[in-house]
Design a protein around this motif. Structure first.
Motif, PDB file in Angstrom:
ATOM      1  N   LEU A  75      21.375  46.886  13.229  1.00 45.16           N
ATOM      2  CA  LEU A  75      22.077  46.984  11.954  1.00 45.16           C
ATOM      3  C   LEU A  75      21.229  46.443  10.811  1.00 45.16           C
ATOM      4  O   LEU A  75      21.300  46.945   9.685  1.00 45.16           O
ATOM      5  CB  LEU A  75      23.400  46.221  12.028  1.00 45.16           C
ATOM      6  CG  LEU A  75      24.549  46.887  12.776  1.00 45.16           C
ATOM      7  CD1 LEU A  75      25.796  46.027  12.681  1.00 45.16           C
ATOM      8  CD2 LEU A  75      24.829  48.285  12.229  1.00 45.16           C
ATOM      9  N   ALA A 110      32.893  50.559  13.849  1.00 47.88           N
ATOM     10  CA  ALA A 110      31.586  51.207  13.788  1.00 47.88           C
ATOM     11  C   ALA A 110      30.895  51.181  15.140  1.00 47.88           C
ATOM     12  O   ALA A 110      30.226  52.146  15.532  1.00 47.88           O
ATOM     13  CB  ALA A 110      30.719  50.519  12.733  1.00 47.88           C
ATOM     14  N   ALA A 111      31.067  50.075  15.875  1.00 50.55           N
ATOM     15  CA  ALA A 111      30.452  49.962  17.204  1.00 50.55           C
ATOM     16  C   ALA A 111      31.073  50.964  18.175  1.00 50.55           C
ATOM     17  O   ALA A 111      30.379  51.534  19.021  1.00 50.55           O
ATOM     18  CB  ALA A 111      30.609  48.545  17.737  1.00 50.55           C
ATOM     19  N   TRP A 151      29.570  54.293  17.325  1.00 57.16           N
ATOM     20  CA  TRP A 151      28.116  54.255  17.387  1.00 57.16           C
ATOM     21  C   TRP A 151      27.518  55.271  18.361  1.00 57.16           C
ATOM     22  O   TRP A 151      26.776  56.165  17.986  1.00 57.16           O
ATOM     23  CB  TRP A 151      27.716  52.833  17.751  1.00 57.16           C
ATOM     24  CG  TRP A 151      26.262  52.502  17.743  1.00 57.16           C
ATOM     25  CD1 TRP A 151      25.266  53.098  17.028  1.00 57.16           C
ATOM     26  CD2 TRP A 151      25.659  51.446  18.481  1.00 57.16           C
ATOM     27  NE1 TRP A 151      24.077  52.464  17.273  1.00 57.16           N
ATOM     28  CE2 TRP A 151      24.282  51.449  18.157  1.00 57.16           C
ATOM     29  CE3 TRP A 151      26.132  50.490  19.374  1.00 57.16           C
ATOM     30  CZ2 TRP A 151      23.389  50.543  18.711  1.00 57.16           C
ATOM     31  CZ3 TRP A 151      25.243  49.587  19.911  1.00 57.16           C
ATOM     32  CH2 TRP A 151      23.896  49.614  19.581  1.00 57.16           C
ATOM     33  N   LEU A 176      33.320  46.384  11.617  1.00 59.88           N
ATOM     34  CA  LEU A 176      32.168  46.429  12.517  1.00 59.88           C
ATOM     35  C   LEU A 176      32.538  46.873  13.939  1.00 59.88           C
ATOM     36  O   LEU A 176      31.824  47.693  14.531  1.00 59.88           O
ATOM     37  CB  LEU A 176      31.458  45.070  12.542  1.00 59.88           C
ATOM     38  CG  LEU A 176      30.521  44.789  11.373  1.00 59.88           C
ATOM     39  CD1 LEU A 176      29.927  43.387  11.488  1.00 59.88           C
ATOM     40  CD2 LEU A 176      29.400  45.829  11.302  1.00 59.88           C
ATOM     41  N   LEU A 195      33.163  43.705   7.325  1.00 58.89           N
ATOM     42  CA  LEU A 195      33.059  42.865   8.522  1.00 58.89           C
ATOM     43  C   LEU A 195      34.133  43.234   9.544  1.00 58.89           C
ATOM     44  O   LEU A 195      33.863  43.305  10.749  1.00 58.89           O
ATOM     45  CB  LEU A 195      33.174  41.390   8.132  1.00 58.89           C
ATOM     46  CG  LEU A 195      31.984  40.796   7.378  1.00 58.89           C
ATOM     47  CD1 LEU A 195      32.293  39.381   6.914  1.00 58.89           C
ATOM     48  CD2 LEU A 195      30.734  40.814   8.248  1.00 58.89           C
TER      49      LEU A 195
END
Length: 255
Positions: free
Chosen positions: A204, A165-166, A169, A162, A159
């Motif tokens: 996701l 990861a964004a 992306w 995230l 979590l």
């Protein structure tokens, strides 16, 4: 055509259902050359497997060089959109193009941020008493309570990661198609996600479903999931760049 997003302008806002639309358009691109995409997916998975065979540094190399392989798939997606025949060499084209330094920068930043998040979350878990003790980890067999604590710790790290990861992306796409720097690309990717949380969450969810399906096949389906994921990234980038959905009439679709 609308202007590209720039650091001084807010990124575009898209409808929540675009999170599913990116997958749908990725599938349409996959369908253009299914056997070729399966071959590319197999090669991609073999490269990643080869990294894992390197003791100690394999996982680090996979993360560090990942943006270059992603950039290759993005160029393949662009060729499919133009109804051009993709070439296997394009998967590795980013290794010899001017943007290689920025792509490696993305990989380095991503690796450092992931490690930092994992370290900080673990420290927090230890401080709150949520992490298992060293003695519990060394016990044989590991107790169910220890397994539950490890699962909780893993979920906390996922979590917290995230936003990282964004930021990763769409960064390879911004370097590939707009020659952005690593820092600028990751910042713009993060801003786009923040303005489109609903679409990002839906996207996701699709990724989670496909990953679970691939795991149920003992990983064999990753030769499909890997190229499909990369092609969906291209569809998402088009929204960020203000180009809109992939146009079927422009892509020579096989119906």
């Amino acid at each position: 055509m609308p202007d590209h997003d720039t650091p001084s302008l807010p990124p575009p806002r898209v409808a929540v259902q675009r999170g599913w639309g990116w997958w749908r358009e990725g599938f349409h691109l996959f369908r253009e050359q299914p056997l070729t995409m399966l071959l590319f997916g197999l090669v991609y998975c073999m490269v990643l497997l080869g990294f894992q065979l390197l003791p100690g540094v394999g996982s680090v190399l996979a993360v560090f060089l990942g943006p270059l392989l992603t950039a290759g798939f993005l160029q393949v997606a662009a060729r499919l959109t133009r109804a051009e025949e993709p070439r296997l060499a394009e998967l590795f084209a980013a290794f010899r193009q001017p943007g290689v330094t920025s792509l490696l920068g993305i990989g380095l930043w991503y690796l450092v941020m992931l490690m930092s998040v994992a370290f900080l979350v673990t420290l927090l878990a230890v401080a709150l008493g949520l992490a298992p003790s060293p003695e519990a980890l060394q016990a044989e067999p590991i107790s169910q309570d220890t397994m539950d604590q490890l699962l909780t710790l893993g979920m906390m790290v996922m979590l917290a990661a995230l936003p990282v990861a964004a930021a990763y992306w769409l960064a390879p796409a911004l370097v590939t198609f707009e020659q952005a720097s690593a820092a600028e690309a990751m910042w713009r990717s993060l801003r786009f996600m923040w303005r489109n949380l609903g679409a990002f969450a839906l996207y996701l969810s699709g990724m989670a479903i496909l990953t679970l399906a691939a795991l149920l096949t003992y990983g064999a389906a990753f030769i499909v999931v890997a190229p499909l994921s990369m092609l969906s990234l291209y569809a998402c980038y088009r929204d960020l760049a203000g180009q809109g959905p992939v146009q079927i009439d422009n892509a020579g679709w096989v119906e």
